[in-house]
Design an enzyme around this catalytic site. Structure first.
Site, PDB file in Angstrom:
ATOM      1  NE  ARG A   1      -2.415  -3.633   1.370  1.00  0.00           N
ATOM      2  CZ  ARG A   1      -3.575  -3.751   1.990  1.00  0.00           C
ATOM      3  NH1 ARG A   1      -4.699  -3.729   1.329  1.00  0.00           N
ATOM      4  NH2 ARG A   1      -3.595  -3.895   3.316  1.00  0.00           N
TER       5      ARG A   1
ATOM      6  CD  GLU B   1      -0.728  -4.455   5.159  1.00  0.00           C
ATOM      7  OE1 GLU B   1      -1.663  -3.741   4.833  1.00  0.00           O
ATOM      8  OE2 GLU B   1       0.112  -4.118   6.020  1.00  0.00           O
TER       9      GLU B   1
ATOM     10  CB  SER C   1       3.960  -1.629  -0.909  1.00  0.00           C
ATOM     11  OG  SER C   1       4.183  -0.683   0.099  1.00  0.00           O
TER      12      SER C   1
ATOM     13  CG  ASP D   1       4.879  -0.416   3.413  1.00  0.00           C
ATOM     14  OD1 ASP D   1       4.672  -0.021   4.560  1.00  0.00           O
ATOM     15  OD2 ASP D   1       4.033  -1.033   2.743  1.00  0.00           O
TER      16      ASP D   1
HETATM   17  C1  FRU Z   1       1.828  -1.864   4.504  1.00  0.00           C
HETATM   18  C2  FRU Z   1       0.820  -1.213   3.565  1.00  0.00           C
HETATM   19  C3  FRU Z   1       0.791  -1.951   2.238  1.00  0.00           C
HETATM   20  C4  FRU Z   1       0.278  -0.914   1.291  1.00  0.00           C
HETATM   21  C5  FRU Z   1       0.908   0.349   1.837  1.00  0.00           C
HETATM   22  C6  FRU Z   1       0.076   1.567   1.691  1.00  0.00           C
HETATM   23  O1  FRU Z   1       2.321  -1.012   5.467  1.00  0.00           O
HETATM   24  O2  FRU Z   1      -0.436  -1.196   4.166  1.00  0.00           O
HETATM   25  O3  FRU Z   1       0.026  -3.127   2.257  1.00  0.00           O
HETATM   26  O4  FRU Z   1       0.634  -1.170  -0.025  1.00  0.00           O
HETATM   27  O5  FRU Z   1       1.170   0.111   3.196  1.00  0.00           O
HETATM   28  O6  FRU Z   1       0.762   2.713   2.029  1.00  0.00           O
END
Ligand code: FRU
Length: 489
Positions: free
Chosen positions: A176, A228, A103, A46
């Site tokens: 998150r 997410e 993230s 991300d």
């Molecule tokens: C989305 C995700 C987020 C997390 C991150 C971990 O692609 O799963 O929810 O913070 O990637 O790398």
């Protein structure tokens, strides 16, 4: 005997090294994008903490510097003056005893509300999730918490706040990806984060103490996967303000796997109220995920996503690095009938970066990167076919019968790494106008199609065995290749 065995072992391992190095060099040549950001080395997912400050755009990103697969997450960092040419910067935020760095977002704390600034100047503050691997392994559920770090040198170095985490886990496993914005009417910071398959809103006056304000997501939107990377921002349409709430979803996207879902409605500083219950996607293609927008940019909303899909991101045939980000896109709103939708367009900086524009018909060999732009042709079948001398073919087009755009990568190149990669991907045509328009950017391993004022958007990656050299347009309109403006970079 022992010596012979050792010799054989050494020989084998140097052959393996050599083969790996050759594969690495080949994938650099074939697949390293030219106008999309990729990490020089290692893994990226991300985009995080997208922010503009003092004339510089910053992207931070989910990064494993040790290998080209997901692992202990850091915030990688890159900067740019024009959103097209990026400078790789040193890693910004490292894992610590609380956890790895997942993230999140970043803000300019202009008035130093956090008190973390220096010499009367406010800091940049990054707000992100810390993921405690040990906690997860031990079977706990509260292993994701929200922390902050601050920078008083324009993002060069970051210090983690001494009393992290700033939001503890309330007993939810997936908790998150905080996005923070300043909400002027209440003079408060607002934070939205993903909690399993909902979004939680919090408010704060100092970025440190947060109070929960509301929840959103029950009974609305797609719930086929986990929500997410949310985002929340205002956009105006004919002088009226609307709020856009993004909730990325994995899996459950329209072409399988990960995708960016959004809602449009009203926000009052605490609650989000959607205008419609229709499920909508910012990008229908298989390879735009975790898309969020830049903070602190005046007069436009710039969005970037990760150009891959969790289904196969870790096994695509690039060796030294994995994944690129999409091109930055400017978001707006469009109405079709009574429904309101997000619209996307490539940032104007891309027009400036273009070197030469000719009609597609005058082209001998296709080049990467390049851009194909066409406005207003009758909404009838067409296809653009890219091919090479080894029989790979990538087809991008529109089907009038199904009223949809498509990217057909079933025979586009290497696909044996995942059963769902060789796919025929579609995006509904949302516009009801009689004529259609499109803007297509091709880089070495990606196609981004933005059609009809950006109402239908699709991103797909591909891995041809050798570079595509030929481009052919198939259409009832024999003038179509003449009408397409072809730009090289
Ligand atoms: C989305 C995700 C987020 C997390 C991150 C971990 O692609 O799963 O929810 O913070 O990637 O790398």
């Amino acid at each position: 005997m022992k010596k012979q065995l050792l010799f054989i072992f050494l020989l084998m391992s140097s052959i393996t090294h050599l083969v790996k190095a050759q594969e690495g060099a080949l994938s650099e040549k074939l697949y390293r994008p030219q106008i999309h950001f990729t990490p020089a080395k290692g893994w990226m997912n991300d985009p995080n903490g997208l922010i503009f400050s003092n004339g510089i755009y910053h992207i931070f990103y989910q990064h494993n510097p040790y290998e080209s697969v997901w692992g202990p997450m850091h915030w990688g960092h890159a900067t740019s003056k024009d959103l097209i040419h990026w400078n790789q910067e040193p890693i910004a935020i490292y894992p610590d005893s609380i956890g790895t760095i997942f993230s999140g977002s970043a803000v300019v704390d202009k008035n130093n509300s956090s008190g973390l600034g220096k010499n009367g100047k406010g800091p940049l503050v990054a707000i992100y999730t810390q993921h405690n691997m040990e906690g997860e392994k031990a079977g706990k559920i509260d292993f994701q918490t929200q922390s902050i770090s601050y920078s008083n040198d324009e993002g060069k170095t970051w210090t983690s706040y001494a009393h992290n985490p700033v939001i503890k886990n309330p007993g939810i496993k997936d908790f998150r990806d905080p996005k923070v914005l300043w909400y002027a009417p209440t003079k408060k910071w607002v934070l939205v984060l993903a909690a399993q398959n909902k979004l939680f809103f919090y408010t704060s006056t100092n970025l440190i103490n947060w109070t929960k304000a509301s929840e959103f997501g029950d009974g609305i939107g797609s719930h086929e996967g986990v929500w997410e990377c949310p985002d929340l921002f205002p956009l105006s349409y004919q002088g009226k303000e609307y709020w856009v709430l993004i909730g990325n979803l994995n899996p459950g996207g329209p072409n399988k796997g990960s995708a960016t879902q959004y809602f449009i409605g009203q926000f009052d500083g605490k609650n989000f109220k959607p205008n419609s219950t229709q499920i909508k996607w910012a990008d229908y293609g298989p390879d735009e995920y975790a898309g969020v927008s830049f903070s602190n940019v005046n007069n436009r909303r710039i969005f970037m996503g990760w150009m891959s899909n969790w289904m196969y991101a870790g096994i695509v045939p690039t060796i030294n690095w994995r994944s690129a980000l999409t091109l930055p896109r400017t978001l707006g709103l469009e109405k079709v009938g009574k429904e309101m939708y997000l619209s996307s367009s490539f940032i104007y900086e891309l027009n400036i970066a273009g070197k030469k524009t000719t009609p597609l018909s005058s082209l001998k060999n296709v080049q990467f990167p390049s851009r194909l732009h066409l406005s207003k042709i009758a909404a009838k079948d067409f296809s653009i076919q890219l091919s090479n001398t080894v029989g790979d073919i990538l087809v991008i087009g529109y089907s009038a019968k199904n009223n949809e755009y498509y990217i057909d990568r079933t025979k586009a190149g290497v696909a044996d790494f995942h059963k769902d990669f060789a796919s025929y991907n579609t995006a509904p045509r949302i516009s009801n106008s009689k004529t259609l328009s499109f803007d297509l950017v091709l880089d070495k391993a990606s196609a981004e199609l933005i059609a009809d004022k950006g109402l239908s958007v699709m991103t797909a990656i591909f891995f041809s065995h050798s570079p595509y050299t030929s481009i052919k347009v198939i259409s009832e309109d024999k003038q179509m290749a003449n009408k397409i403006k072809y730009t090289t970079f």
